[in-house]
Design a protein around this motif. Structure first.
Motif, PDB file in Angstrom:
ATOM      1  N   PRO A  59       0.798  -1.228   0.000  1.00 13.17           N
ATOM      2  CA  PRO A  59       0.000   0.000   0.000  1.00 13.17           C
ATOM      3  C   PRO A  59       0.832   1.281   0.000  1.00 13.17           C
ATOM      4  O   PRO A  59       0.472   2.255  -0.660  1.00 13.17           O
ATOM      5  N   ASP A  60       1.953   1.280   0.720  1.00 16.12           N
ATOM      6  CA  ASP A  60       2.787   2.476   0.786  1.00 16.12           C
ATOM      7  C   ASP A  60       3.453   2.777  -0.561  1.00 16.12           C
ATOM      8  O   ASP A  60       3.500   3.922  -1.010  1.00 16.12           O
ATOM      9  N   HIS A  61       3.966   1.736  -1.177  1.00 19.52           N
ATOM     10  CA  HIS A  61       4.613   1.899  -2.479  1.00 19.52           C
ATOM     11  C   HIS A  61       3.597   2.319  -3.540  1.00 19.52           C
ATOM     12  O   HIS A  61       3.857   3.222  -4.340  1.00 19.52           O
ATOM     13  N   THR A 114      13.955   4.512  -2.010  1.00 22.19           N
ATOM     14  CA  THR A 114      14.537   3.830  -0.845  1.00 22.19           C
ATOM     15  C   THR A 114      13.643   2.734  -0.264  1.00 22.19           C
ATOM     16  O   THR A 114      14.103   1.924   0.540  1.00 22.19           O
ATOM     17  N   HIS A 115      12.385   2.718  -0.675  1.00 24.77           N
ATOM     18  CA  HIS A 115      11.446   1.743  -0.110  1.00 24.77           C
ATOM     19  C   HIS A 115      11.292   0.550  -1.042  1.00 24.77           C
ATOM     20  O   HIS A 115      10.891   0.697  -2.201  1.00 24.77           O
ATOM     21  N   LYS A 116      11.588  -0.615  -0.523  1.00 23.00           N
ATOM     22  CA  LYS A 116      11.434  -1.836  -1.309  1.00 23.00           C
ATOM     23  C   LYS A 116      10.039  -2.418  -1.049  1.00 23.00           C
ATOM     24  O   LYS A 116       9.673  -2.684   0.101  1.00 23.00           O
ATOM     25  N   PRO A 117       9.226  -2.580  -2.119  1.00 23.11           N
ATOM     26  CA  PRO A 117       7.869  -3.114  -1.931  1.00 23.11           C
ATOM     27  C   PRO A 117       7.886  -4.478  -1.265  1.00 23.11           C
ATOM     28  O   PRO A 117       8.737  -5.325  -1.563  1.00 23.11           O
ATOM     29  N   THR A 118       6.967  -4.685  -0.349  1.00 23.91           N
ATOM     30  CA  THR A 118       6.854  -5.972   0.329  1.00 23.91           C
ATOM     31  C   THR A 118       5.564  -6.654  -0.120  1.00 23.91           C
ATOM     32  O   THR A 118       4.578  -5.988  -0.466  1.00 23.91           O
ATOM     33  N   GLY A 170      -2.093   1.849   5.296  1.00 26.57           N
ATOM     34  CA  GLY A 170      -0.702   2.299   5.268  1.00 26.57           C
ATOM     35  C   GLY A 170       0.130   1.731   6.406  1.00 26.57           C
ATOM     36  O   GLY A 170      -0.373   1.505   7.508  1.00 26.57           O
ATOM     37  N   LYS A 171       1.424   1.535   6.134  1.00 27.01           N
ATOM     38  CA  LYS A 171       2.337   0.944   7.119  1.00 27.01           C
ATOM     39  C   LYS A 171       3.410   1.924   7.611  1.00 27.01           C
ATOM     40  O   LYS A 171       3.734   1.946   8.788  1.00 27.01           O
ATOM     41  N   THR A 172       3.960   2.706   6.701  1.00 26.85           N
ATOM     42  CA  THR A 172       5.082   3.568   7.088  1.00 26.85           C
ATOM     43  C   THR A 172       4.607   4.904   7.642  1.00 26.85           C
ATOM     44  O   THR A 172       3.644   5.498   7.149  1.00 26.85           O
TER      45      THR A 172
END
Length: 203
Positions: A59-61, A114-118, A170-172
């Protein structure tokens, strides 16, 4: 009879002036409509690109990717208003919207780099796409300032709806903070744009 050529000349001059004035007015009208159409095209193109994005399920990505594209569309629409708008008040508002969106585009780009999708089973991407799909098309007028305000109100509302949907999954902390900021800032923008829309429509 000696004055006849003078009368004819004056009549011809008057007709020529009228035709020139009409031609300039007609050209100005066509130019304004082209600007409004270009604005609508920019908004629609941005939505189409978002709807064609491949969702990762993170969701963040996905939020960052879609909001970056959404903001870029707002920048392009604002550029047209700044260059060709008639109302200084609306142009000033467009400049502020452009600056705010460009700043957030930088933040979103940095996050995506910098964010790697999970792996996730998030449905955010699908719901966000549905929000974009539900946007209505407006009939353009000959008032570019009114058209800008009208379209940006809808554009901002879609961004707010997207941010609210994201906050449910959202997570971050970074993206959640940005989503809350978008909701706050663009809600205020909508209030300002509605006021400006009424002012330019009353002219």
């Amino acid at each position: 009879m000696k004055n006849m050529p003078v009368k004819i000349s004056l009549l011809a001059l008057g007709m020529a002036f009228s035709l020139t004035t009409y031609s300039q007015s007609e050209h100005a009208g066509h130019s304004t409509m082209k600007s409004s159409d270009a604005m609508m095209h920019s908004m629609q193109a941005g939505m189409d690109q978002m709807m064609n994005m491949k969702m990762t399920g993170d969701p963040d990505h996905d939020f960052a990717s879609m909001m970056k594209m959404h903001h870029q569309s707002a920048v392009e629409m604002s550029n047209l208003e700044i260059k060709q708008g008639k109302s200084q008040a609306v142009k000033d508002k467009a400049a502020k919207i452009k600056a705010a969106n460009q700043k957030e585009i930088t933040e979103l780009t940095q996050f995506l780099n910098t964010h790697k999708p999970t792996a996730s089973a998030s449905k955010f991407g699908q719901s966000a796409m549905q929000m974009m799909h539900n946007g209505k098309k407006h009939s353009m007028t000959s008032n570019i300032d009114k058209d800008y305000a009208l379209m940006m109100i809808q554009h901002h509302q879609q961004g707010i709806d997207m941010a609210r949907a994201f906050l449910k999954e959202g997570k971050t902390d970074k993206m959640k903070a940005l989503a809350n900021k978008i909701i706050k800032d663009q809600t205020k923008d909508i209030e300002d744009l509605k006021s400006l829309q009424n002012r330019v429509a009353a002219r």
